[in-house]
Design a protein around this motif. Structure first.
Motif, mmCIF file in Angstrom:
data_model
loop_
_atom_site.group_PDB
_atom_site.id
_atom_site.type_symbol
_atom_site.label_atom_id
_atom_site.label_comp_id
_atom_site.label_asym_id
_atom_site.label_seq_id
_atom_site.Cartn_x
_atom_site.Cartn_y
_atom_site.Cartn_z
ATOM 1 N N PRO A 1 0.809 -1.134 -0.016
ATOM 2 C CA PRO A 1 -0.032 -0.080 0.142
ATOM 3 C C PRO A 1 0.806 1.135 0.220
ATOM 4 O O PRO A 1 0.183 2.404 -0.242
ATOM 5 N N VAL A 2 2.163 1.289 0.079
ATOM 6 C CA VAL A 2 2.900 2.427 -0.033
ATOM 7 C C VAL A 2 3.217 2.917 -1.537
ATOM 8 O O VAL A 2 2.994 3.825 -1.664
ATOM 9 N N THR A 3 3.571 1.794 -2.132
ATOM 10 C CA THR A 3 3.991 1.894 -3.567
ATOM 11 C C THR A 3 2.607 1.753 -4.754
ATOM 12 O O THR A 3 2.704 2.280 -5.789
ATOM 13 N N GLY A 4 1.756 0.739 -4.132
ATOM 14 C CA GLY A 4 0.744 0.515 -4.834
ATOM 15 C C GLY A 4 1.294 -0.373 -5.991
ATOM 16 O O GLY A 4 0.445 -0.806 -6.661
ATOM 17 N N ARG A 5 2.351 -1.101 -5.760
ATOM 18 C CA ARG A 5 2.990 -2.089 -6.650
ATOM 19 C C ARG A 5 2.917 -3.521 -5.822
ATOM 20 O O ARG A 5 2.812 -3.756 -4.723
ATOM 21 N N LEU A 6 2.684 -4.673 -6.765
ATOM 22 C CA LEU A 6 2.982 -5.873 -6.386
ATOM 23 C C LEU A 6 4.373 -6.422 -5.734
ATOM 24 O O LEU A 6 5.326 -5.874 -6.245
ATOM 25 N N LEU A 7 4.436 -6.893 -4.401
ATOM 26 C CA LEU A 7 5.597 -7.493 -4.030
ATOM 27 C C LEU A 7 6.313 -8.475 -4.752
ATOM 28 O O LEU A 7 5.489 -9.250 -5.546
ATOM 29 N N ARG B 1 0.811 -2.742 6.698
ATOM 30 C CA ARG B 1 1.589 -3.126 5.568
ATOM 31 C C ARG B 1 1.849 -4.752 5.642
ATOM 32 O O ARG B 1 1.635 -5.279 6.825
ATOM 33 N N ILE B 2 2.210 -5.273 4.397
ATOM 34 C CA ILE B 2 2.578 -6.652 4.467
ATOM 35 C C ILE B 2 4.072 -6.645 4.520
ATOM 36 O O ILE B 2 4.828 -6.374 3.451
ATOM 37 N N ALA B 3 4.560 -6.888 5.791
ATOM 38 C CA ALA B 3 5.827 -6.942 5.983
ATOM 39 C C ALA B 3 6.184 -7.935 7.163
ATOM 40 O O ALA B 3 5.413 -8.184 7.996
ATOM 41 N N VAL B 4 7.413 -8.609 7.096
ATOM 42 C CA VAL B 4 7.857 -9.467 8.378
ATOM 43 C C VAL B 4 7.905 -8.536 9.445
ATOM 44 O O VAL B 4 8.515 -7.646 9.475
ATOM 45 N N THR C 1 -5.647 1.581 5.475
ATOM 46 C CA THR C 1 -4.414 0.597 5.809
ATOM 47 C C THR C 1 -3.506 1.593 6.570
ATOM 48 O O THR C 1 -3.555 1.761 7.743
ATOM 49 N N LEU C 2 -2.550 2.100 5.587
ATOM 50 C CA LEU C 2 -1.576 2.835 6.267
ATOM 51 C C LEU C 2 -1.955 3.793 7.284
ATOM 52 O O LEU C 2 -1.532 3.979 8.309
#
Length: 540
Positions: free
Chosen positions: A15-21, A495-498, A480-481
């Motif tokens: 959701p920060v960049t709008g791109r897929l990880l 965010r989707i992060a470890v 989200t953010l």
């Protein structure tokens, strides 16, 4: 630590960049995202007790959080007759008449979602609904939940036969002869009649709340900022949490009303941080005004009826003092401020509180329906969060300004409706929500409304203030953010992060590339809270 959940073949959306990880899979342990990687590597972390779900290319976002909702009061309120779909008085009368025919003798009729626009140019009063409600005790909540219509029989049972005085801005509206018209403004007046009606049992309240929260999870919500803590709310959250039946992570803000003395304020402060595994009391909700639609907002100039001229707090300086005390105690505040004067006073009060030197407390203002240009920059300068509900603009106003809200304000102020774009561009943190039960809770509809600003009943209608629309990415960030930032949890949520919470929402397709008008119908395939699925579509 045991890997509880593995999601494979996923498109993970940042959701920060709008791109897929670049990763296609994630693992969950201890309620947190414990690993990101490719399908093969993440699958190797699973054992026989791990839940493994192949998402087949579905899109995963951080869990969506509603920035402003009322779960307990909403669950109770929406058990009554839904009047939100009625578009004129004849429609309301027919709907009420059908319901009356089903009632036992003497039973109360409860309705909600009544739009004042159905009255057209007529006064909002119970006489408009006679003789449908003749002899029937009825309470009809207007859509703003700050006012209701009580039938003559309901007023009689409550012993209301004339005006009353209140310690806050509230009113039993009466005609020139001093007879109540049935219109009750603000909680203190509404409660006089509500107390006369039969009350649901604790078990009924619990069942209704549980059902509402399950439906929210199925719509993709993993969290919400609950803007009240009255009645049995906290006890109900505690019970559901202990039973493993709380499907949303809730941040609860109890109310602080006019007349709160030092002891009561101390109790509110001491209550902060209490809660359970999935809910906690954090923050305080205050009101600076009422609503524009019922003439109880606080405007710098009166509306077209000469109304909306006063603050909800009879002494606005007392509100300012309370904000200062809460700030010094490290307690974040959320102030309902709809009119321009209310928003300005709330910002002034925060500015005075910040003069003490501590800028670490995150205050917020709710609704912000109309503000002049010179107010916008102050949100970012003071670090005040702008909490917005875009579907209020979409569904309760019109682009041609013929609705009650716009008529009351006049053309200039109505053209400054819900300035989401301007607030965002000024540097403010904008968090989005529904204000359920005032508007529907499905988060995709909230994000869609922020983008298209059209009435959800008829998307062919022109948008109200299209220049105030947010982008698809900004709308997602708003739930989200920015929801995490508002709660001071940006280091572990949003965010989707470890290491971040395993609160996740899974969609059949990318919400950023789905057209705004199609977004509410985008299927929610999976909702995960704290690593546990709270909703799972049969297709996954």
């Amino acid at each position: 630590m045991h890997t509880r959940l593995v999601l494979l073949s996923a498109r993970l959306l940042d959701p920060v960049t709008g791109r897929l990880l670049p990763e296609t899979a994630l693992a969950v342990s201890g309620g947190q995202i414990s690993a990101l990687g490719d399908d093969r590597g993440i699958r190797a972390l699973a054992d026989s007790s791990t839940t493994v779900i192949d998402l087949k290319g579905a899109v995963v976002t951080p869990g969506l959080a509603d920035g402003h909702l009322h779960p307990v009061s909403g669950a109770e309120l929406t058990q009554g007759l839904d009047l939100s779909g009625c578009t004129d008085l004849d429609d309301v009368r027919e709907t009420l008449a059908r319901e009356v025919r089903t009632l036992a003798p003497g039973a109360w009729l409860h309705g909600w979602g009544l739009d004042p626009n159905v009255f057209g140019g007529r006064p909002v009063e119970a006489a408009a609904l006679s003789p449908v409600l003749d002899g029937v005790p009825a309470l009809l909540q207007l859509f703003d939940a700050h006012s209701m219509l009580a039938s003559p029989r309901a007023l009689e049972l409550a012993g209301i036969d004339g005006p009353r005085s209140f310690a806050q801005a509230a009113e039993v509206v009466c005609d020139d002869a001093g007879r109540p018209t049935g219109l009750l403004l603000e909680d203190a007046a509404c409660e006089l009649v509500e107390r006369a009606a039969p009350q649901p049992t604790h078990a009924e309240r619990r069942a209704g709340l549980a059902a509402a929260l399950r439906s929210m999870a199925a719509a993709g919500l993993t969290g919400g900022h609950a803007m009240d803590a009255g009645g049995e709310s906290l006890a109900l959250y505690t019970e559901l949490d202990a039973a493993g039946e709380l499907p949303l992570r809730l941040r609860v803000a109890p109310w602080c009303q006019p007349g709160t003395d030092a002891d009561a304020l101390r109790a509110i402060i001491e209550q902060q941080g209490t809660g359970g595994a999935l809910w906690r009391t954090e923050g305080v909700k205050l009101f600076m005004d009422g609503t524009i639609d019922n003439g109880t907002a606080w405007l710098e100039r009166p509306d077209c009826h000469g109304e909306s001229t006063h603050a909800f707090w009879p002494d606005p300086d007392a509100y300012t003092h309370i904000i200062g005390e809460l700030h010094r105690a490290g307690v974040p505040t959320a102030t309902h401020a709809i009119g321009d004067a209310a928003v300005r006073h709330a910002l002034d009060s925060v500015e005075k509180a910040l003069a003490t030197g501590d800028r670490g407390v995150r205050h917020r203002i709710e609704h912000i329906e109309t503000v002049p240009d010179d107010t916008l920059r102050r949100f970012a300068e003071l670090g005040v969060v702008a909490s917005m509900q875009p579907t209020h603009c979409c569904d309760f106003t019109r682009a041609d300004h013929t609705d009650n809200w716009s008529r009351r304000l006049g053309e200039k102020r109505a053209s400054r409706a819900w300035r989401c774009r301007d607030l965002w561009d000024s540097g403010a943190t904008v968090v989005l929500g529904s204000d359920w039960p005032i508007a529907p809770y499905p988060p995709l509809a909230v994000m869609a409304g922020a983008r298209h600003r059209r009435p959800s009943r008829d998307l062919t209608q022109p948008p109200h203030g299209p220049e105030q629309a947010l982008t698809a990415l900004e709308a997602l960030q708003g739930m989200t953010l920015n929801a995490a930032l508002t709660a001071g949890e940006e280091h572990k949520a949003g965010r989707i992060a470890v290491g971040h919470r395993a609160d996740l929402t899974v969609f059949a397709d990318d919400p950023l590339t789905t057209a705004a008008t199609d977004l509410p119908d985008l299927p929610v395939l999976l909702t995960v809270l704290d690593g546990h699925p709270t909703h799972r579509d049969p297709s996954v």
